[in-house]
Design a protein around this motif. Sequence first.
Motif: not given
Length: 261
Positions: A2-7, A21-23, A44-46, A50-51
Amino acid sequence: MDQLRIKEYTNPKPRIIVPHDIYRYNTVIRKIKNGPYSTTCECLSHYQRTDTIYISSALMQQLHLQNNHHYSMRFIGDTCVITYTLGIFIANSRQLHRSAHQLKEIVQVGGEKYGFITYVFGYKDVDLSKQKIQAYQYYKQQWLTTNVDIPFVIYNRIPNRKLEAHHQIKKIKQGLQSTSIIFNHDFFNKWQVYEYLFQDNESRHLLPQAIFQPSEQSVKDWLNSTSIYLKPLQKYRGGEESYLIVKRKEQFILIQTDAPP
């Protein structure tokens, strides 16, 4: 992958918050790894973007991550692995077969130690118009072919200057430079480096004695006092054509070596 943005968000706890969806498919995440940096974490999940994966400030510092950047991630068992792609640019499939042992080591060390997914490709495997390569990937003890985007970082392993000067290879290499970082940019000529260092008084005494294209008599003279390595001028094949000659009493022992000087 997966390509995800880190915040980053401020929190002293080692915690990551991934899209739901990943969690739901990876509820047992207990570790996160970025190259040589690895640590345990709470997951945890949020239900927001989604990215985006949110990572606590405590983990960001430990893992040496950059805020608001996209990263490729794989979820393997209980570990979130941040991955990077590396391309190895070779001449053709023949070089792959000749240097398979060396290339396999690069792939395995890069993947196991630093989280790189490594692809090997030749100049004919590059489609600059589509920014794609048909690459070789070492997986489960075999080389498989796959189509992927041109890697951002490329390691040049063109084996000699003659091939490097080939007009098609020069054209492809120039195209790769427009989108990627290429290191080991030109063919590494060990003899030129040796001559350069030998001219320097500070480094000369550190170099082993070496002769370029020695005569038969020079080889005999050396063997009377020491063991010597012989390495071919061209067609170097990852060590399989390098030899160590050792004198034992009145006999000479020829040893093929994978670790030439």
